[in-house]
Every structure is written in structure tokens, then in C-alpha cells.
Scaffold this motif. Structure first.
Motif, short mmCIF file in Angstrom:
data_model
loop_
_atom_site.label_atom_id
_atom_site.label_comp_id
_atom_site.label_asym_id
_atom_site.label_seq_id
_atom_site.Cartn_x
_atom_site.Cartn_y
_atom_site.Cartn_z
N ILE A 1 -7.10 6.79 -7.70
CA ILE A 1 -5.76 7.35 -7.90
C ILE A 1 -5.74 7.91 -9.31
O ILE A 1 -5.69 7.17 -10.29
CB ILE A 1 -4.66 6.26 -7.74
N ASP A 2 -5.81 9.22 -9.44
CA ASP A 2 -6.04 9.83 -10.75
C ASP A 2 -4.78 10.04 -11.59
O ASP A 2 -4.87 10.51 -12.73
CB ASP A 2 -6.75 11.18 -10.57
N GLY A 3 -3.62 9.70 -11.07
CA GLY A 3 -2.40 9.86 -11.84
C GLY A 3 -1.19 9.40 -11.05
O GLY A 3 -1.28 9.14 -9.84
N PRO A 4 -0.02 9.29 -11.71
CA PRO A 4 1.19 8.81 -11.03
C PRO A 4 1.57 9.65 -9.82
O PRO A 4 2.14 9.14 -8.84
CB PRO A 4 2.26 8.91 -12.13
N GLU A 5 1.25 10.94 -9.87
CA GLU A 5 1.63 11.83 -8.77
C GLU A 5 0.79 11.61 -7.51
O GLU A 5 1.12 12.15 -6.44
CB GLU A 5 1.51 13.30 -9.22
N GLN A 6 -0.25 10.81 -7.59
CA GLN A 6 -1.13 10.58 -6.44
C GLN A 6 -0.98 9.18 -5.85
O GLN A 6 -1.87 8.70 -5.15
CB GLN A 6 -2.58 10.80 -6.86
N GLN A 7 0.15 8.53 -6.10
CA GLN A 7 0.32 7.15 -5.67
C GLN A 7 0.87 7.01 -4.26
O GLN A 7 1.15 5.89 -3.79
CB GLN A 7 1.20 6.38 -6.65
N GLY A 8 1.01 8.10 -3.54
CA GLY A 8 1.52 8.07 -2.17
C GLY A 8 0.75 7.14 -1.24
O GLY A 8 1.35 6.38 -0.47
N PRO A 9 -0.61 7.15 -1.29
CA PRO A 9 -1.38 6.30 -0.37
C PRO A 9 -1.19 4.80 -0.58
O PRO A 9 -1.62 4.00 0.27
CB PRO A 9 -2.83 6.69 -0.69
N LEU A 10 -0.55 4.40 -1.68
CA LEU A 10 -0.40 2.97 -1.96
C LEU A 10 0.43 2.25 -0.90
O LEU A 10 0.22 1.07 -0.63
CB LEU A 10 0.24 2.75 -3.32
N ALA A 11 1.37 2.97 -0.28
CA ALA A 11 2.30 2.34 0.66
C ALA A 11 1.57 1.61 1.78
O ALA A 11 1.97 0.51 2.19
CB ALA A 11 3.25 3.40 1.23
N ASP A 12 0.47 2.18 2.27
CA ASP A 12 -0.26 1.56 3.39
C ASP A 12 -0.81 0.19 3.02
O ASP A 12 -0.90 -0.71 3.88
CB ASP A 12 -1.42 2.46 3.83
#
Length: 344
Positions: free
Chosen positions: A120-131
Motif C-alpha cells: 500500500i504505497d500511500g493513503p489513497e491506496q487503502q481501499g483494499p484494506l476493507a476485505d
């Protein structure tokens, strides 16, 4: 010193994170799954607290091969000796059944677990965390082992579980550094078997397949109140026989281990005799002005005729005449006979 084990399935970035936290490049990193097979150790320091970091092989549910089974055993050894567990998942590939299976194993240890999602290279890429919250994890650390994003916060929270270092009393001396010993030699001469014999435990994976050890694997241990760092290395072939990128990196790691060692044990297979490559490796050791022991392994399988043995050792001594300071020891790493001479 607290021990933190990094665990996760294959190719999630454990070795990259190991190198990031330990501020080294001790662990091999490659896109090929399964690069790390053994446990690899390094010392770390964060917020003035010291700890030992352990890199482990990738967890695989299926035991399809000898290496899969042995890697799983190494992971379980790491879980037993660790004080804290750092779980690493892959944010790019998402939640995987092996993540769930491994996390269930970790929870049975009742040890503190820190759950991180890598790549996860930055705050804007945290979408996949939900799973990953489906695993029942309360706190998830999004990180990028390659670029450093989030790693500082993760490690800062981990070291809070480490007690404050005790201050030295008046007249008390600081901890003495360990004696570093590298085990070197051509492929399949018995380096990992010797390491396991000296340690008295299956520390590294052993098989009759040349190239089993891919990385330079460090093990800290203590004997008779003296601390040692034992380094098992990959087999060093001739340059012309080294074709794969990963094997070339392994050999570079093996040669680098000479630089950081106080003593090098050059292992020779008695059943094969002295090869030119053995002399080349000895040359590397001499060029770096390191103490050296020439270990003749598999001595139990060698011709038992006293005259034949005497001639063999005289020839060996003559071929290594450029290293007159190096004692020659004969032993069998497999049976243990004579190995006590390596570390008296």
C-alpha cells in the motif's frame, strides 16, 4: 532481547520488510515465490529499544514438496521462539485463504500479533484494506515495505511491548559483541548439516539437493557464556556454472558473509576431495584477512585405510599451503563425530 517473527504467505514482501526494519539487505528479495526457506535473523533498534527480527519462509497450506514441509517446520520453530508476531498480507492480491489459515495458527500461540497489509504505497491506496477486516482484526497497518510508507508507525507500536532497557550499574560493562562464524563451501558439502549439528537443532533446511540454502542464514546462540553468530551460506559454484539470477545473488550473499565474519569455516567433501573451487573460496577468505578453519566433512565415509587417509591429508595440506595458519579438522556433520572440534 525481544524476538519479533515476520510471518505470511509467499511473496507478500516479508523479506523486503525485514530489510527495511533491520536497515540491512541481509535477506534475499526476488519476485519468485519461495525465495526465503530458512529463518533469517537480524538485530534491530527502534526508539532506543533493541530486538531480534526473524524473517521466515512463505506459508503454504499444501505440503507438495520436501521444501514446503521443511519451510513450514521452520515457521513453527520461529513462532515458538518469538515474543511477538508480525503478520504480513498482500494488499495487491487481496485476502487469500492462506491468510486465514495462518492467522488461526498465530492466534493459538496467545502472543501479541501485529497485522500489516503490504504494498500500500500511500493513503489513497487503502481501499483494499476493507476485505481484511473479515479476519476479525481490529487494527490493520497499511504499509509499503519497499518505500517505507507506514512502517515507522507499525514498528513504533510494536516496540511499546518491549520493556525499557535496563541501565548499566556502576562498574558493569556493556554487552560484548558476538563472535561471527561463516560456514562456506561448494554446494552440498554439508554446510547446513554442520550448522544444525553445532546448534543441536534443525535450524536450517537440509536435503541432498544442491542449492537448498539460498540465503546467508544467521543464528545467534550462546555457549559457555560466550555469544556466537553462526552464518550458513549458499553453496559457491564456479562462475561459469552460475546461470540463474537468484543463485548469483545467493553467491554474492555468501561472499559478503566473509566480510562480516571473524572466522570462516571452509567445508570440503572428503568423498570428492579438494576441488579448484575450494581453493578459490580459500583465496576469497585470505584476501579479506579472515581467520580460517578447513573442515573435511563426511570423513566417516572416506577410505578407512590409515595410509590413504594420511596421504589425503598431506595432499590437502600441500594444496592449502598458502594458508599455513588454517588448521585442518576432520569430522562427520551427519553423525556428529569430531564436530566438537569446530567449536570446542
Amino acid at each position: 532481547m525481544a524476538i519479533i517473527a515476520i510471518v505470511g504467505r509467499t511473496n507478500v514482501g516479508k523479506s523486503t520488510l525485514f530489510n527495511r526494519i533491520s536497515k540491512s539487505s541481509k535477506a534475499l528479495v526476488d519476485d519468485l515465490p519461495g525465495v526465503t526457506r530458512d529463518r533469517n535473523y537480524a538485530r534491530g533498534m527502534w526508539d532506543e529499544k533493541s530486538f531480534t527480527l526473524v524473517d521466515t519462509g512463505g506459508y503454504i497450506i499444501k505440503d507438495d514438496s520436501l521444501f514446503d514441509q521443511s519451510t513450514r517446520e521452520q515457521i513453527f520453530h520461529a513462532l515458538q521462539e518469538a515474543d511477538m508476531l508480525l503478520f504480513v498480507a498482500d494488499g495487491k492480491t487481496g485476502l487469500h485463504p492462506e491468510d486465514s489459515a495462518l492467522l488461526n495458527i498465530l492466534r493459538r500461540t496467545s502472543k501479541p500479533i501485529f497485522f500489516s497489509v503490504n504494498k500500500i504505497d500511500g493513503p489513497e491506496q487503502q481501499g483494499p484494506l476493507a476485505d481484511f477486516y473479515a479476519l476479525g482484526v481490529q487494527d490493520i497497518y497499511p504499509i509499503s515495505a519497499a518505500h517505507g510508507f507506514g512502517v515507522g508507525e507499525l514498528v513504533s507500536d510494536m516496540v511499546k511491548f518491549i520493556p525499557e532497557p535496563a541501565s548499566l550499574e556502576a562498574g558493569e560493562e556493556a554487552e560484548v559483541s558476538e563472535i561471527r562464524i561463516s560456514i562456506l563451501g561448494r554446494p552440498n558439502v554439508g554446510k547446513s548439516t554442520l550448522v544444525n549439528r553445532v546448534l543441536g537443532a534443525p535450524r536450517v533446511i537440509v536435503s541432498p539437493i544442491p542449492g537448498t540454502t539460498r540465503d546467508a542464514v544467521d543464528t545467534l546462540f550462546e555457549r559457555d557464556a560466550r555469544k556466537y553468530l553462526l552464518i550458513d551460506t549458499a553453496g559457491i559454484r564456479k562462475k561459469g556454472k552460475t546461470k540463474e539470477k537468484l543463485e548469483k545473488l545467493s553467491i554474492i550473499k555468501a561472499l559478503q558473509s566473509i566480510d562480516k565474519s571473524h572466522i570462516c569455516v571452509l567445508l570440503i567433501d572428503a568423498s570428492e576431495g579438494v576441488a579448484d573451487q575450494d581453493l578459490h573460496i580459500a583465496g576469497y577468505i585470505q584476501e579479506r584477512y579472515r581467520a580460517c578453519i578447513v573442515g573435511v566433512n563426511k570423513w566417516d565415509a572416506f577410505d578407512s585405510n590409515p595410509k590413504t587417509r594420511k596421504n589425503f591429508l598431506e595432499d590437502l595440506k600441500w594444496r592449502f599451503r598458502f594458508m599455513p595458519f588454517a588448521p585442518i579438522l576432520t569430522f562427520s556433520a551427519l553423525t556428529g563425530k569430531g564436530t566438537q572440534k569446530v567449536l570446542p
